[in-house]
Design an enzyme around this catalytic site. Sequence first.
Site, mmCIF file in Angstrom:
data_model
loop_
_atom_site.group_PDB
_atom_site.id
_atom_site.type_symbol
_atom_site.label_atom_id
_atom_site.label_comp_id
_atom_site.label_asym_id
_atom_site.label_seq_id
_atom_site.Cartn_x
_atom_site.Cartn_y
_atom_site.Cartn_z
ATOM 1 N N THR A 46 1.781 6.948 0.933
ATOM 2 C CA THR A 46 0.775 5.928 0.616
ATOM 3 C C THR A 46 0.459 5.939 -0.875
ATOM 4 O OG1 THR A 46 -1.444 5.125 1.188
ATOM 5 C CG2 THR A 46 -1.198 7.488 1.011
ATOM 6 N N THR A 78 -4.043 7.244 9.694
ATOM 7 C CA THR A 78 -4.161 6.276 8.603
ATOM 8 C C THR A 78 -5.583 5.726 8.638
ATOM 9 O OG1 THR A 78 -3.325 4.193 7.668
ATOM 10 C CG2 THR A 78 -3.181 4.407 10.054
ATOM 11 N N GLY A 79 -6.053 5.323 7.467
ATOM 12 C CA GLY A 79 -7.434 4.856 7.368
ATOM 13 C C GLY A 79 -8.128 5.568 6.222
ATOM 14 N N SER A 121 0.819 -1.214 0.000
ATOM 15 C CA SER A 121 0.000 0.000 0.000
ATOM 16 C C SER A 121 0.848 1.257 0.000
ATOM 17 C CB SER A 121 -0.914 -0.003 1.223
ATOM 18 O OG SER A 121 -0.137 -0.065 2.396
ATOM 19 N N ARG A 172 -7.765 10.993 -7.404
ATOM 20 C CA ARG A 172 -8.208 11.030 -6.002
ATOM 21 C C ARG A 172 -6.993 11.246 -5.078
ATOM 22 N NH1 ARG A 172 -6.995 8.122 -1.047
ATOM 23 N NH2 ARG A 172 -8.782 8.290 0.290
ATOM 24 N N VAL A 173 -7.151 12.155 -4.133
ATOM 25 C CA VAL A 173 -6.104 12.403 -3.147
ATOM 26 C C VAL A 173 -6.715 12.161 -1.766
ATOM 27 C CG1 VAL A 173 -4.636 14.192 -2.114
ATOM 28 C CG2 VAL A 173 -4.879 14.063 -4.601
ATOM 29 N N GLY A 174 -5.972 11.476 -0.905
ATOM 30 C CA GLY A 174 -6.465 11.213 0.444
ATOM 31 C C GLY A 174 -5.942 12.241 1.435
ATOM 32 N N ASP A 175 -6.010 11.891 2.699
ATOM 33 C CA ASP A 175 -5.571 12.806 3.758
ATOM 34 C C ASP A 175 -4.051 12.887 3.886
ATOM 35 O OD1 ASP A 175 -5.865 9.990 4.578
ATOM 36 O OD2 ASP A 175 -4.932 10.712 6.425
ATOM 37 N N GLY A 194 -9.207 8.207 4.186
ATOM 38 C CA GLY A 194 -8.842 9.617 4.124
ATOM 39 C C GLY A 194 -10.039 10.548 4.104
ATOM 40 N N THR A 249 -1.349 3.589 5.201
ATOM 41 C CA THR A 249 -0.316 4.613 5.012
ATOM 42 C C THR A 249 0.798 4.358 6.008
ATOM 43 O OG1 THR A 249 -1.995 6.219 4.387
ATOM 44 C CG2 THR A 249 0.122 7.111 5.096
#
Length: 303
Positions: A167, A200-201, A47, A177-180, A203, A149
């Site tokens: 991540t 982590t998790g 990941s 797409r962008v996460g946190d 986002g 992450t």
Amino acid sequence: MRAMIGTWRMSLGGVARGLGLLEAGADCLDAVTEAVAFVEDDPAFTSVGFGGLPDREGCVTADAALMDGGTLRLGGVMSAQNIRNPIRAARRLVERAENCLLAGEGAQRFAREAGLEMQDLRTPQALARWREALAQRDAVRQPYRGHDTVCVLALDEAGRMAAGTSTSGLFLKEPGRVGDSPLVGSGFYCDARYGAAAATGLGEEIMRGCLSYEVVSLMRRGAGPHDACVRALRGLQARLKRQGETMRDVSLIALTPAGIFGAATSLRVFPFAAGKDGAAEVYLAGSDGQTRRASPGEADAQP
Ligand code: ASP
């Protein structure tokens, strides 16, 4: 006091390496960079970095960031392809006062021009997994499964602190797409006066509560790292519940300027690695708010 904490069992080797570098007198930002890069380099960790999870179109795009708790400067890349170690790009960018957060082609051009190693992050295993998932239409409709992450927080002997994240984001995410993880305040925050935190998790949930900033803010107001993580997590959980939503998967870690660490999770069990002045060990945080050291057998069984 030197201390380091990293998310998931996968960060154990990186945290051990980072602690070793801190012992040898390395700069806190460099120690975090090397700890994260260690995880990025290992395709067994599917990941993060090389061998990361492909998006819906079969591309591996990375999000990574680094924050200096002394200056509050940060650097990061998002939705970036072909940068062998996205955290190394963040390490260069954290030196900048402007243009420190780069996306997509701009991030890739920066990394190339900075002389960083460029490489397709897709491994045959990652592509096989992507093809297999595409063949099962359910997995495409539910892109959430399979992600994580690597987040690393560090304190060095001089009291400097840093936070880093990396991540490939959600498996089968929508392109772009962008996460946190590269977003300051959500995926990470670090102010050496009060401490550092990272998440982590999922986002999309973490961002709604700016959870890393919230943890550091609670520590600024006097909460210990464990309490700060639990309160930030439960606060968002309660807020989502009022909306009729259930928090899915969020885990938090924190470290204080005194080298005390804490964690909280919405999962049944969330493993993380941490160490002070010596060897790193695996700990398990539970959804009941308790954290304990993992036995060797338990540690080996964790992601
Ligand atoms: N927070 C990451 C993201 O949403 C994924 C994870 O940490 O599991 O991209």
